[in-house]
Design a protein around this motif. Structure first.
Motif, PDB file in Angstrom:
ATOM      1  N   PHE A 274       0.929  -1.360   0.119  1.00 37.77           N
ATOM      2  CA  PHE A 274       0.000  -0.021  -0.168  1.00 37.77           C
ATOM      3  C   PHE A 274       0.896   1.223   0.081  1.00 37.77           C
ATOM      4  N   LEU A 275       0.270   2.275  -0.541  1.00 41.13           N
ATOM      5  CA  LEU A 275       0.870   3.621  -0.690  1.00 41.13           C
ATOM      6  C   LEU A 275       0.328   4.508   0.559  1.00 41.13           C
ATOM      7  N   ALA A 276       0.855   4.891   1.650  1.00 37.84           N
ATOM      8  CA  ALA A 276       0.494   5.596   2.780  1.00 37.84           C
ATOM      9  C   ALA A 276       0.511   7.151   2.420  1.00 37.84           C
ATOM     10  N   GLY A 277      -0.117   7.730   3.181  1.00 42.69           N
ATOM     11  CA  GLY A 277      -0.690   9.002   2.952  1.00 42.69           C
ATOM     12  C   GLY A 277       0.425  10.044   3.182  1.00 42.69           C
ATOM     13  N   ASP A 278       1.812   9.576   3.598  1.00 43.33           N
ATOM     14  CA  ASP A 278       2.956  10.347   3.728  1.00 43.33           C
ATOM     15  C   ASP A 278       3.994  10.047   2.267  1.00 43.33           C
ATOM     16  N   GLY A 279       3.401   9.271   1.605  1.00 45.99           N
ATOM     17  CA  GLY A 279       4.207   8.942   0.454  1.00 45.99           C
ATOM     18  C   GLY A 279       5.175   7.313   0.474  1.00 45.99           C
ATOM     19  N   THR A 280       5.098   7.047   1.790  1.00 45.93           N
ATOM     20  CA  THR A 280       5.781   5.870   1.850  1.00 45.93           C
ATOM     21  C   THR A 280       4.962   4.672   1.623  1.00 45.93           C
ATOM     22  N   ARG A 281       5.805   3.496   1.343  1.00 48.06           N
ATOM     23  CA  ARG A 281       5.071   2.281   0.925  1.00 48.06           C
ATOM     24  C   ARG A 281       5.209   1.169   2.072  1.00 48.06           C
ATOM     25  N   GLY A 282       4.405   0.184   2.221  1.00 46.84           N
ATOM     26  CA  GLY A 282       4.503  -0.762   3.262  1.00 46.84           C
ATOM     27  C   GLY A 282       3.670  -1.870   2.745  1.00 46.84           C
ATOM     28  N   THR A 283       3.743  -2.895   3.604  1.00 44.36           N
ATOM     29  CA  THR A 283       2.677  -4.145   3.426  1.00 44.36           C
ATOM     30  C   THR A 283       1.797  -4.583   4.417  1.00 44.36           C
ATOM     31  N   MET A 284       0.751  -4.711   4.164  1.00 38.96           N
ATOM     32  CA  MET A 284      -0.269  -5.125   5.234  1.00 38.96           C
ATOM     33  C   MET A 284      -0.786  -6.475   5.063  1.00 38.96           C
ATOM     34  N   LEU A 285      -1.159  -7.183   6.181  1.00 34.18           N
ATOM     35  CA  LEU A 285      -1.846  -8.433   6.311  1.00 34.18           C
ATOM     36  C   LEU A 285      -3.242  -8.250   6.328  1.00 34.18           C
ATOM     37  N   VAL A 286      -4.044  -8.416   5.071  1.00 37.12           N
ATOM     38  CA  VAL A 286      -5.576  -8.275   5.377  1.00 37.12           C
ATOM     39  C   VAL A 286      -6.468  -9.446   5.459  1.00 37.12           C
ATOM     40  N   SER A 287      -7.482  -9.119   6.256  1.00 35.20           N
ATOM     41  CA  SER A 287      -8.301 -10.541   6.537  1.00 35.20           C
ATOM     42  C   SER A 287      -9.755  -9.994   6.482  1.00 35.20           C
ATOM     43  N   SER A 288     -10.627 -10.708   5.810  1.00 41.75           N
ATOM     44  CA  SER A 288     -12.142 -10.134   5.839  1.00 41.75           C
ATOM     45  C   SER A 288     -13.240 -11.185   5.775  1.00 41.75           C
ATOM     46  N   ALA A 289     -14.367 -10.967   6.231  1.00 40.63           N
ATOM     47  CA  ALA A 289     -15.462 -11.894   6.443  1.00 40.63           C
ATOM     48  C   ALA A 289     -16.685 -11.274   6.265  1.00 40.63           C
ATOM     49  N   PRO A 290     -17.794 -11.927   5.734  1.00 45.08           N
ATOM     50  CA  PRO A 290     -19.055 -11.167   5.511  1.00 45.08           C
ATOM     51  C   PRO A 290     -19.862 -11.234   6.663  1.00 45.08           C
ATOM     52  N   ILE A 291     -20.712 -10.499   7.146  1.00 42.34           N
ATOM     53  CA  ILE A 291     -21.814 -10.745   8.343  1.00 42.34           C
ATOM     54  C   ILE A 291     -22.974 -11.002   7.782  1.00 42.34           C
ATOM     55  N   ARG A 292     -23.635 -12.331   7.994  1.00 50.26           N
ATOM     56  CA  ARG A 292     -24.677 -12.612   7.428  1.00 50.26           C
ATOM     57  C   ARG A 292     -26.017 -12.558   8.744  1.00 50.26           C
ATOM     58  N   ASN A 293     -27.154 -12.354   8.097  1.00 43.19           N
ATOM     59  CA  ASN A 293     -28.419 -12.460   8.975  1.00 43.19           C
ATOM     60  C   ASN A 293     -28.752 -13.937   9.228  1.00 43.19           C
ATOM     61  N   ALA A 294     -29.925 -13.993  10.068  1.00 45.50           N
ATOM     62  CA  ALA A 294     -30.608 -15.243  10.101  1.00 45.50           C
ATOM     63  C   ALA A 294     -30.900 -16.101   8.888  1.00 45.50           C
ATOM     64  N   ALA A 295     -31.255 -15.455   7.759  1.00 47.64           N
ATOM     65  CA  ALA A 295     -31.621 -15.998   6.709  1.00 47.64           C
ATOM     66  C   ALA A 295     -30.191 -16.190   5.808  1.00 47.64           C
ATOM     67  N   GLY A 296     -29.055 -16.026   6.378  1.00 50.49           N
ATOM     68  CA  GLY A 296     -27.921 -16.090   5.469  1.00 50.49           C
ATOM     69  C   GLY A 296     -27.495 -15.320   4.509  1.00 50.49           C
ATOM     70  N   ASN A 297     -28.163 -14.023   4.454  1.00 51.86           N
ATOM     71  CA  ASN A 297     -27.726 -12.955   3.658  1.00 51.86           C
ATOM     72  C   ASN A 297     -26.867 -12.309   4.107  1.00 51.86           C
ATOM     73  N   VAL A 298     -26.141 -11.676   3.238  1.00 45.97           N
ATOM     74  CA  VAL A 298     -24.855 -10.704   3.768  1.00 45.97           C
ATOM     75  C   VAL A 298     -25.562  -9.371   3.935  1.00 45.97           C
ATOM     76  N   THR A 299     -25.429  -8.816   5.216  1.00 43.48           N
ATOM     77  CA  THR A 299     -25.798  -7.537   5.521  1.00 43.48           C
ATOM     78  C   THR A 299     -24.714  -6.516   5.899  1.00 43.48           C
ATOM     79  N   ALA A 300     -23.541  -7.179   6.068  1.00 44.49           N
ATOM     80  CA  ALA A 300     -22.274  -6.117   6.003  1.00 44.49           C
ATOM     81  C   ALA A 300     -21.233  -6.875   6.034  1.00 44.49           C
ATOM     82  N   GLY A 301     -19.845  -6.284   6.169  1.00 43.76           N
ATOM     83  CA  GLY A 301     -18.523  -7.000   6.096  1.00 43.76           C
ATOM     84  C   GLY A 301     -17.601  -6.307   6.668  1.00 43.76           C
ATOM     85  N   VAL A 302     -16.664  -7.049   7.390  1.00 40.46           N
ATOM     86  CA  VAL A 302     -15.574  -6.434   8.267  1.00 40.46           C
ATOM     87  C   VAL A 302     -14.220  -6.726   7.798  1.00 40.46           C
ATOM     88  N   VAL A 303     -13.461  -5.974   7.878  1.00 39.59           N
ATOM     89  CA  VAL A 303     -12.017  -6.097   7.352  1.00 39.59           C
ATOM     90  C   VAL A 303     -11.215  -5.610   8.328  1.00 39.59           C
TER      91      VAL A 303
END
Length: 745
Positions: A314-343
């Motif tokens: 990624f390119l940070a706001g101060d112009g430096t570059r770095g590496t991040m480790l990213v994980s994400s998953a969906p949030i589902r309601n009782a019916a199994g539909n995706v209502t949100a996501g978190v990263v």
């Protein structure tokens, strides 16, 4: 007291969990017992296979033995040799496999003795067939001893197989019983689980009595959610990782903690949809920029994908570059539909730099380990090998896999094992360093000597293993041995003539022989002869040393081969006449590029040896012929060339060139010196060209030999680019050959 719905659900859940735990504990033990039973089944099959293999190898050995006894052709011994090479290892493996069964161990001891006796009898019959012929070997077979031994072996193996088959049947029954128990336990767990679920369902359903009560409960739950949202925001602010929550399906970013701003080094960028994720600058590992739909959060919202630890530059706001480790998953309601996501994401730029530096240092350590001239190995606290470098593998003759655990012990010379353990074990017990020398049986068949040093590794004053080095000292020991032998032989060769000279001179100087002029003359002759012998010994040593150290320059020029041969024969004619020996010369007239003095030295030395070891009235032949460099079976009538003894009327008419194994790709001139003396033993044909090696040392001393002449001949021939070798039949004479490569003038 009336229980609430939540309490009933809790009680049912606890009961279900308790039942599942008890049954699960039973089910956990069952596979373990199944695994044990399965291993015993496999072990029994392995023992049966090992018994069959031992019997098959004994049958192969007997078949090969009988084939050789009947035909005398050693090719029939190939199955015998192959079986012999395997039987010992198979017996050892069988002994280990039946170590748990005392009765089988008793049978194994009887079987081992019978096999040893049978192998000894087979070796005896093979030796008889090889040394004494067909009849003596067949008599041993007709005695029936071999058949009795083989029948006894088969009977013992049959008893051991019956025992293993009995154990196999019992273990199969045990395994089946465990399998039935597994099925029964699973059915019980399934039945209890269904029953408890039904009870819980009934209790919950019976307590929901009205819609109003449900609405009140929903309102309470909504308030609880709002409270938990506040708690969630508080928790997110305290988390060490960056966290962003977005709505689905729009992708609007609704929540982000402070770590987001710290990692990206700019304020939280609000996005109303997925397309606006382009405000965040990310790159794939190959340098391609991330499209909005490629971000892990977008993939979780749009397709429900769960992303685990994806590396993103990624390119940070101060112009430096770095590496991040990213994980994400969906949030589902009782019916199994995706209502949100978190990263969630972590900045791993510093960690990557540290890992890169660590890998660089590890590579340096590995390079040093492989480049060191010392073998390096590592053992755990139990003495099991966990690492060896390539130099250690080269010295000991094993591979990495063969050396692991206790495999390295198999390569130690059996004669050194007891002494090694007697020194090693006390050092290990005292956590002290160990240093010693040990022999290894290399896979190439050689015995290698190694100097081993082992030191313990400590962690908090506790020994956790050992690290050691091994240095190959095989060549050092060989050089020391050669040096010792050389000094011993030279000192003996010098002491003998010096003692003789001293005795003769002592008698003369004491005046004891003043009245015995004949005896005094004999003493002077003895002293003179031994002085000449001493001078020859010193000159030979100096010549050989100059030749082998390339300090002696060959003075080559174009010479006639026939003239060179005549000069050598003429110089020895008086010696031949004195010993009643006829010298027969078959020269070949052609120009060769040589150092004539050194070539004459070779011819004179070979002819002198032939004269010394030939009986009176015998003939010694010297001949030369052209060749392509491939010497095999050859014969030829030398009558076409110049023949005749020097100073006599002897001729050479039908000279046979024996079988040799020498081959060279270039044309060359072959010189041959042949006699009809007592010959050279087969085990001496190679060693006679070494320093101080003689066929009969006592006889050579009487004739004044130093044991260096043939070594000098070999070195001179090699400096000319040629070879020298010998062939002989005891009692029928010897033939020496040496070659000179031909070059264009």
């Amino acid at each position: 007291m009336k229980l609430s719905v939540l309490s009933k659900i809790s009680i049912g859940f606890v009961a279900l969990l308790t039942t599942a735990s008890i049954t699960g504990a039973i089910l956990v033990q069952i596979p373990l017992r199944q695994n044990v039973a399965s291993r015993w089944l496999q072990h029994t099959h392995e023992v049966l296979l090992e018994l069959e293999t031992v019997l098959a190898n004994m049958a192969d050995a007997e078949t090969g033995q009988r084939g050789y006894l009947l035909t005398g052709d050693r090719r029939y011994l190939e199955p015998y040799d192959a079986a012999i090479a395997q039987i010992d290892a198979q017996l050892q493996q069988l002994k280990v496999s039946i170590a748990d069964n005392p009765e089988q161990q008793r049978r194994y001891e009887l079987l081992e003795r019978q096999i040893e006796a049978k192998l000894g009898l087979m070796a005896k019959t093979i030796a008889l067939r090889s040394n004494e012929g067909f009849e003596p070997a067949v008599q041993v077979i007709f005695s029936g001893q071999g058949k009795q031994q083989m029948d006894a072996i088969r009977a013992l193996i049959n008893e051991m197989e019956q025992e293993e088959n009995r154990l196999l049947e019992r273990r199969i029954r045990d395994y089946r019983a465990i399998s039935q128990l597994t099925t029964q336990a699973f059915l019980i767990l399934l039945f209890l689980s269904l029953a408890l679920i039904c009870v819980v369902y009934y209790l919950v359903n019976s307590d929901i009595t009205s819609r109003k009560r449900a609405e009140i409960e929903n309102l309470r739950l909504l308030q609880q959610v709002q409270t938990e949202r506040g708690l969630l925001e508080t928790v997110l602010r305290q988390m060490p990782a960056g966290v962003i929550i977005a709505e689905a399906p729009s992708g609007k970013l609704i929540l982000g903690n402070q770590q987001v701003e710290q990692i990206w080094r700019h304020s939280f960028l609000v996005a109303d949809n997925v397309e606006q994720y382009c405000e965040y600058k990310g790159f794939h590992q190959d340098g391609r920029p991330y499209n909005p739909q490629e971000w892990p959060l977008a993939r979780s919202i749009l397709s429900g994908e769960v992303v685990i630890e994806e590396e993103i530059d990624f390119l940070a706001g101060d112009g430096t570059r770095g590496t991040m480790l990213v994980s994400s998953a969906p949030i589902r309601n009782a019916a199994g539909n995706v209502t949100a996501g978190v990263v969630t994401f972590h900045d791993i730029s510093d960690r990557q730099l540290a890992e890169k530096e660590l890998r660089r240092r590890e590579a340096e350590v590995r390079f040093l380990n492989e480049a060191l001239p010392l073998g390096i190995f590592k053992l755990d606290s139990q003495g099991n090998c966990t690492y060896t470098n390539s130099r250690a593998q080269e010295i000991c003759g094993f591979t990495v896999e063969e050396a692991l655990e206790t495999g390295w012990r198999r390569f130690i010379h059996p004669d050194d094992t007891r002494q090694l353990w007697s020194q090693w074990l006390p050092a290990v017990a005292a956590h002290q360093e160990f240093c010693g020398e040990v022999r290894y049986l290399h896979r190439d068949g050689t015995v290698r000597f190694g100097r081993v040093k082992v030191a313990p590794l400590f962690s908090r004053s506790e020994a956790i293993g050992y690290v050691g080095t091994i240095e190959d000292i095989t060549e050092i020991r060989a050089i020391e041995k050669m040096k010792s032998e050389f000094i011993s032989v030279v000192s003996h060769e010098l002491r003998t003539p010096l003692a003789s000279i001293r005795g003769a001179v002592g008698l003369l100087s004491a005046g004891l022989l003043l009245n015995e002029p004949e005896t005094a003359q004999e003493m002077l002759e003895i002293a003179s002869l031994d002085t000449e012998r001493l001078i020859r010994l010193v000159n030979d040593i100096l010549d050989l040393e100059r030749l082998e150290s390339n300090k002696l320059t060959l003075v080559k020029r174009w010479c006639d081969a026939a003239a060179t041969m005549r000069q050598a024969v003429e110089s020895l004619q008086p010696v031949a006449e004195e010993n009643e020996i006829t010298l027969s010369l078959s020269p070949l007239s052609m120009r060769i590029y040589i150092d004539p003095d050194r070539i004459i030295q070779i011819l004179v030395n070979l002819l002198s040896n032939a004269i010394e070891f030939s009986p009176p009235g015998a003939t010694v032949w010297l001949s030369a012929e052209l060749g392509s460099g491939e010497w095999g079976v050859g014969s030829g009538d030398k009558g076409d060339g110049e023949t005749g003894g020097v100073g006599g009327e002897n001729t050479t008419t039908n000279y046979q060139l024996p079988i040799t194994n020498y081959q060279s790709p270039t044309p060359e001139l072959l010189f041959t010196v042949k006699d009809t003396g007592r010959g050279i033993p087969a085990d001496k044909l190679e060693t006679i060209f070494e320093r101080f090696e003689q066929v009969d040392a006592s006889d050579s001393r009487q004739r004044g030999g130093t044991g260096l002449g043939l070594a000098i001949c070999r070195t001179i021939a090699q400096l000319h680019g040629g070879q020298i070798w010998a062939e002989s039949v005891l009692g029928q004479g010897s033939t020496f050959y040496f070659t000179i490569p031909l070059v264009q003038e």
